[in-house]
Structures are given as structure tokens and as C-alpha cells.
Write an enzyme that holds these catalytic residues in place. Structure first.
Site, PDB file in Angstrom:
ATOM      1  CG  ASP A   1      -1.886   1.178   1.174  1.00 20.42           C
ATOM      2  OD1 ASP A   1      -1.668   2.015   0.795  1.00 20.42           O
ATOM      3  OD2 ASP A   1      -3.017   0.820   1.980  1.00 20.42           O
TER       4      ASP A   1
ATOM      5  CG  LEU B   1      13.529  -4.647  -2.843  1.00 16.73           C
ATOM      6  CD1 LEU B   1      12.629  -5.466  -3.436  1.00 16.73           C
ATOM      7  CD2 LEU B   1      15.027  -4.831  -3.480  1.00 16.73           C
TER       8      LEU B   1
ATOM      9  CG  ASN C   1       3.683   7.558   2.322  1.00 13.39           C
ATOM     10  OD1 ASN C   1       4.466   8.437   3.161  1.00 13.39           O
ATOM     11  ND2 ASN C   1       3.315   6.577   2.443  1.00 13.39           N
TER      12      ASN C   1
ATOM     13  CE1 TYR D   1      -9.851   9.230  -8.927  1.00 14.09           C
ATOM     14  CE2 TYR D   1     -11.222  10.602 -10.370  1.00 14.09           C
ATOM     15  CZ  TYR D   1     -10.010   9.814 -10.481  1.00 14.09           C
ATOM     16  OH  TYR D   1      -9.218   9.479 -11.222  1.00 14.09           O
TER      17      TYR D   1
ATOM     18  CE  LYS E   1      -6.360  10.732  -8.700  1.00 12.09           C
ATOM     19  NZ  LYS E   1      -5.090   9.966  -8.976  1.00 12.09           N
TER      20      LYS E   1
HETATM   21  P1  NAD Z   1      -6.934   1.693 -12.142  1.00  6.98           P
HETATM   22  O1  NAD Z   1      -7.927   1.329 -11.098  1.00  6.98           O
HETATM   23  O2  NAD Z   1      -7.038   0.576 -13.219  1.00  6.98           O
HETATM   24  O3  NAD Z   1      -5.501   1.548 -11.529  1.00  6.98           O
HETATM   25  C1  NAD Z   1      -5.134   2.090 -10.172  1.00  6.98           C
HETATM   26  C2  NAD Z   1      -4.141   1.010  -9.494  1.00  6.98           C
HETATM   27  O4  NAD Z   1      -3.629   1.501  -8.427  1.00  6.98           O
HETATM   28  C3  NAD Z   1      -4.777  -0.232  -9.255  1.00  6.98           C
HETATM   29  O5  NAD Z   1      -4.022  -1.071  -9.707  1.00  6.98           O
HETATM   30  C4  NAD Z   1      -4.935  -0.304  -7.668  1.00  6.98           C
HETATM   31  O6  NAD Z   1      -4.951  -1.563  -7.126  1.00  6.98           O
HETATM   32  C5  NAD Z   1      -3.775   0.562  -7.250  1.00  6.98           C
HETATM   33  N1  NAD Z   1      -3.785   1.142  -6.091  1.00  6.98           N
HETATM   34  C6  NAD Z   1      -5.022   1.690  -5.727  1.00  6.98           C
HETATM   35  N2  NAD Z   1      -4.808   2.275  -4.197  1.00  6.98           N
HETATM   36  C7  NAD Z   1      -3.520   1.914  -3.886  1.00  6.98           C
HETATM   37  C8  NAD Z   1      -2.818   1.880  -2.869  1.00  6.98           C
HETATM   38  N3  NAD Z   1      -3.175   2.566  -1.517  1.00  6.98           N
HETATM   39  N4  NAD Z   1      -1.339   1.386  -2.972  1.00  6.98           N
HETATM   40  C9  NAD Z   1      -0.999   0.642  -3.875  1.00  6.98           C
HETATM   41  N5  NAD Z   1      -1.913   0.408  -5.177  1.00  6.98           N
HETATM   42  C10 NAD Z   1      -2.950   1.107  -5.091  1.00  6.98           C
HETATM   43  O7  NAD Z   1      -6.876   3.022 -12.759  1.00  6.98           O
HETATM   44  P2  NAD Z   1      -6.243   3.821 -13.791  1.00  6.98           P
HETATM   45  O8  NAD Z   1      -7.210   3.962 -15.208  1.00  6.98           O
HETATM   46  O9  NAD Z   1      -5.091   2.712 -14.152  1.00  6.98           O
HETATM   47  O10 NAD Z   1      -5.772   5.044 -13.417  1.00  6.98           O
HETATM   48  C11 NAD Z   1      -4.406   5.373 -13.142  1.00  6.98           C
HETATM   49  C12 NAD Z   1      -4.306   6.815 -12.394  1.00  6.98           C
HETATM   50  O11 NAD Z   1      -4.723   7.592 -13.454  1.00  6.98           O
HETATM   51  C13 NAD Z   1      -5.227   7.131 -11.437  1.00  6.98           C
HETATM   52  O12 NAD Z   1      -4.395   7.772 -10.513  1.00  6.98           O
HETATM   53  C14 NAD Z   1      -6.302   7.509 -11.966  1.00  6.98           C
HETATM   54  O13 NAD Z   1      -6.807   8.707 -10.992  1.00  6.98           O
HETATM   55  C15 NAD Z   1      -5.551   8.406 -13.033  1.00  6.98           C
HETATM   56  N6  NAD Z   1      -6.638   8.945 -14.179  1.00  6.98           N
HETATM   57  C16 NAD Z   1      -6.981   7.736 -14.911  1.00  6.98           C
HETATM   58  C17 NAD Z   1      -7.905   8.282 -15.905  1.00  6.98           C
HETATM   59  C18 NAD Z   1      -8.416   7.004 -16.901  1.00  6.98           C
HETATM   60  O14 NAD Z   1      -9.263   7.358 -17.873  1.00  6.98           O
HETATM   61  N7  NAD Z   1      -8.031   6.100 -16.971  1.00  6.98           N
HETATM   62  C19 NAD Z   1      -8.276   9.472 -16.075  1.00  6.98           C
HETATM   63  C20 NAD Z   1      -8.029  10.473 -14.932  1.00  6.98           C
HETATM   64  C21 NAD Z   1      -6.910  10.218 -14.014  1.00  6.98           C
END
Ligand code: NAD
Ligand code: UDP
Length: 316
Positions: A57, A68, A104, A150, A154
């Protein structure tokens, strides 16, 4: 030159795509994920001695001291649920990952003088009263509703980036990502394109929220990832917020019709109530990305949807 790169959210949609690209170019990548929404299967094909996966996490207090993580050049901080379905099922964890987790990663960057890309979102504009949305638009966000966990976390993540940049000189860059898609979205992810394509291909009703006149602007995954990488590579982008998304806007009803037609589906289009605080408009102004990063998307919605549909068909 090979770099040591940390990717948080490595098992997610964007993270897993990014990890594969970085490894294929010979970088040493440390992926961090706690599988809140990510899937081990997204990383399953990676069998590379330059890839290390930490099931952690990012909110863990002692993360900066992990043995690491003793040398880091770049950090892509993507950890956070992104689908409304997922962040609303995990609202407190969402707040924590975007605030504590972000701090972090900023501390880790400060310790190693590493560069950071923080993935913020178009959601910081809330239900925008200006369109297209420029980075200077301050947004219209509700603190008291289902999307607040959210959107507001953000925004606070951006504040932490601003503070670590201005107080400590951390080389942080903020991407405000707009809706991104590809077949990398799991069928059960809950976001609109994965829902509509899955429904159309399985003959179920295509479920449009509201009357479908709300708009979004969809960017194909390869374009978004290229934008994030150019952001990391460009020194001029340090201390900047930059929209990464497609300016090609479409109503959700037209999206449903397009997917129905591209899949030759017999599914009906059905209407459900519009969820509370669902933004009515969403279109980025990407002038800044053009000027500073020389970036703009290249994959049209038609082309991206065809590739997505083809891949989902193979999966199903
Ligand atoms: P996703 O949900 O597919 O992936 C997010 C990943 O973060 C997941 O694998 C989840 O397990 C991991 N995660 C969540 N909390 C965690 C924690 N406390 N410690 C470690 N891992 C953790 O989402 P995504 O679409 O791949 O989005 C990735 C990033 O891009 C996010 O920050 C999201 O807010 C941002 N974003 C994405 C989009 C989009 O359209 N995909 C749009 C705007 C912003
Ligand atoms: N939406 C829809 N049907 C669905 C899923 C989503 O009509 O099955 C709508 C949703 O209400 C929103 C738009 O499509 O207006 C985009 O939703 P998504 O969850 O993909 O992303 P976000 O709302 O975060 O932009």
C-alpha cells in the site's frame, strides 16, 4: 540510458501498460500495487529480470525506507482507483491514496532527487462551467457528494505536489488526465466504454445514464501514456500542471450509438437515472501540452474503438 523507475498502481489499467513500455526499453522498473482495483493478470506476461513487483500500500508510512527503493530516478504515481464504481466503493481508501500516498511518493522523490509525474484528473474541474477546460480554470467541485472522495483528494494531491515543488524543489509534474480507454479496461471496470462494448457484444441493453446528452472526450491509452512519458522527459514541465486528453468531444448517447453500430449489435439502448454530480461536460484544452510537450493525441475515436472492440471480442 537505463533508469530506475517506480510505477505505483502498476497492476492497474494505465500502470500495467506503462510498466510494459518502460521495461521493453531496458529500464529497471519497480511496480507497486496493493490490488485494490488492479489485477495480477495485468502483469502476468512480464517475465523480466529488470522488473520487481512490491505488493504494498503506498500509504504505508515506512515506504521511503524500503530496501528495494534505495535508488530511484523517476516516479510515476498512478495508484488510485479511477472508475467511479471503484472509488465510490472505496471512498476513504481513495482519499488516503491520493493524499497520504502522494505525500509518501513526494518524500521518496525528495530523498533521491527523483522526478515525479502525479496523475491527477479532469475531475478536478468537477461539473465545469467553462468549456473547453484550460489548466487555469479552477473548477466547480462539490465537497459533499459521492464523487468528492476522488475529486477533492486529487485536488489535495495537487496541493502536496505544489508544496513539495515550491518548498523543497522536488521536480514534480502534474498530468490532469481525461477519460482514457482501451481493451485494457477490465469488462467489470465500470467505466463507460468497457460497459458499452461488453453490453453490445453480449447482446445486453446498452445502459445510458440520464438522457445521454452529457459529454466526454475519450483518449486512446497509447496517446495518454505517451503524454505521461513526455511530461516526465520534459524539464520545462517541472512545476507545471498539464491536461492530457483528447479534445474530440462526444455525447454519451452518440457514443452508445457508435459502439452499437461498430459491433453490429442488436442490443437496445436503455436509459437509467443520471448519477448524482455526474459532470455534464468534459473537454480539455490541450494547447499547453502542445506548446510545452509537443504532444497531441493521434488515435481517432473510431480507430481506438475498433481496436478495443476487436480485443474484447477475442477476450469474450
Ligand atoms: P486503475 O484502477 O485501473 O488502477 C489503479 C491502480 O492503483 C490499481 O492497480 C490499484 O490496485 C492501485 N492502487 C489503488 N490504491 C493503492 C494503494 N493504496 N497502494 C498501492 N496501489 C494502489 O486506474 P487507472 O485507470 O489505471 O488510473 C491510473 C491513475 O490515473 C489513477 O491515479 C487515476 O486517478 C488516473 N486517471 C486515470 C484516468 C483514466 O481515464 N484511466 C483519468 C484520469 C485520471
Ligand atoms: N455512463 C453511462 N453508462 C455506463 C457507465 C457510465 O451512461 O454504463 C456515463 C456516466 O454516467 C458518465 C459517462 O458515461 O456520464 C462517463 O462515465 P465514466 O464512469 O466512464 O467516467 P467519468 O464519469 O468519471 O467521466
Amino acid at each position: 540510458m537505463s533508469k530506475r523507475i517506480v510505477v505505483t498502481g502498476a497492476a492497474g489499467f494505465l500502470g500495467s501498460h506503462l510498466v510494459k513500455e518502460l521495461i521493453s526499453e531496458g529500464n529497471r522498473v519497480i511496480g507497486i500495487d496493493n490490488f485494490l482495483t488492479g489485477k495480477a493478470g495485468n502483469l502476468a506476461q512480464i517475465n523480466n529480470k529488470h522488473f520487481i513487483f512490491l505488493n504494498l500500500d503506498v500509504c504505508s508510512g515506512d515506504l521511503q525506507d524500503h530496501p528495494l527503493l534505495n535508488a530511484v530516478d523517476e516516479i510515476y504515481h498512478l495508484a488510485s482507483p479511477a472508475s467511479p464504481k471503484s472509488y465510490q466503493a472505496n471512498p476513504i481508501k481513495t482519499v488516503m491514496v491520493n493524499t497520504l500516498g502522494t505525500e509518501n511518493m513526494l518524500k521518496l522523490a525528495k530523498k533521491h532527487d527523483a522526478k515525479v509525474v502525479y496523475t491527477s484528473t479532469s475531475e478536478v474541474y468537477g461539473d465545469p462551467k467553462e468549456t473547453p477546460q484550460t489548466e487555469t480554470y479552477r473548477g466547480n467541485v462539490n465537497t459533499w457528494g459521492p464523487r468528492a472522495c476522488y475529486d477533492e483528494s486529487k485536488r489535495l494531491g495537487e496541493v502536496l505536489c505544489y508544496l513539495y515543488n515550491t518548498l523543497y524543489g522536488v521536480k514534480v509534474k502534474v498530468a490532469r488526465i481525461f477519460n482514457t480507454y482501451s481493451a485494457g479496461l477490465a469488462n467489470d471496470d465500470g467505466r463507460v466504454i468497457s460497459n458499452f462494448v461488453t453490453e453490445a457484444l453480449t447482446g445486453k441493453d446498452i445502459t445510458v445514464h440520464g438522457d445521454g446528452t452529457q459529454t466526454r472526450s475519450f483518449c486512446y491509452v497509447s496517446d495518454t501514456i505517451r503524454g505521461l512519458r513526455q511530461l516526465m522527459e520534459t524539464d520545462e514541465a517541472t512545476g507545471q500542471i498539464i491536461n492530457i486528453g483528447s479534445p474530440d468531444e462526444i455525447t454519451i448517447l452518440d457514443l452508445a450509438k457508435k459502439i452499437k453500430s461498430l459491433t453490429n449489435s442488436r442490443s437496445k439502448i436503455a436509459f437509467q437515472p443520471l448519477p448524482l454530480d455526474d459532470p455534464l461536460t468534459r473537454r480539455p484544452d490541450i494547447t499547453k501540452a502542445g506548446v510545452i510537450l509537443n504532444w497531441s493525441p493521434t488515435v481517432s475515436l473510431e480507430k481506438g474503438l475498433k481496436a478495443t472492440i476487436q480485443a474484447y471480442q477475442n477476450k469474450l
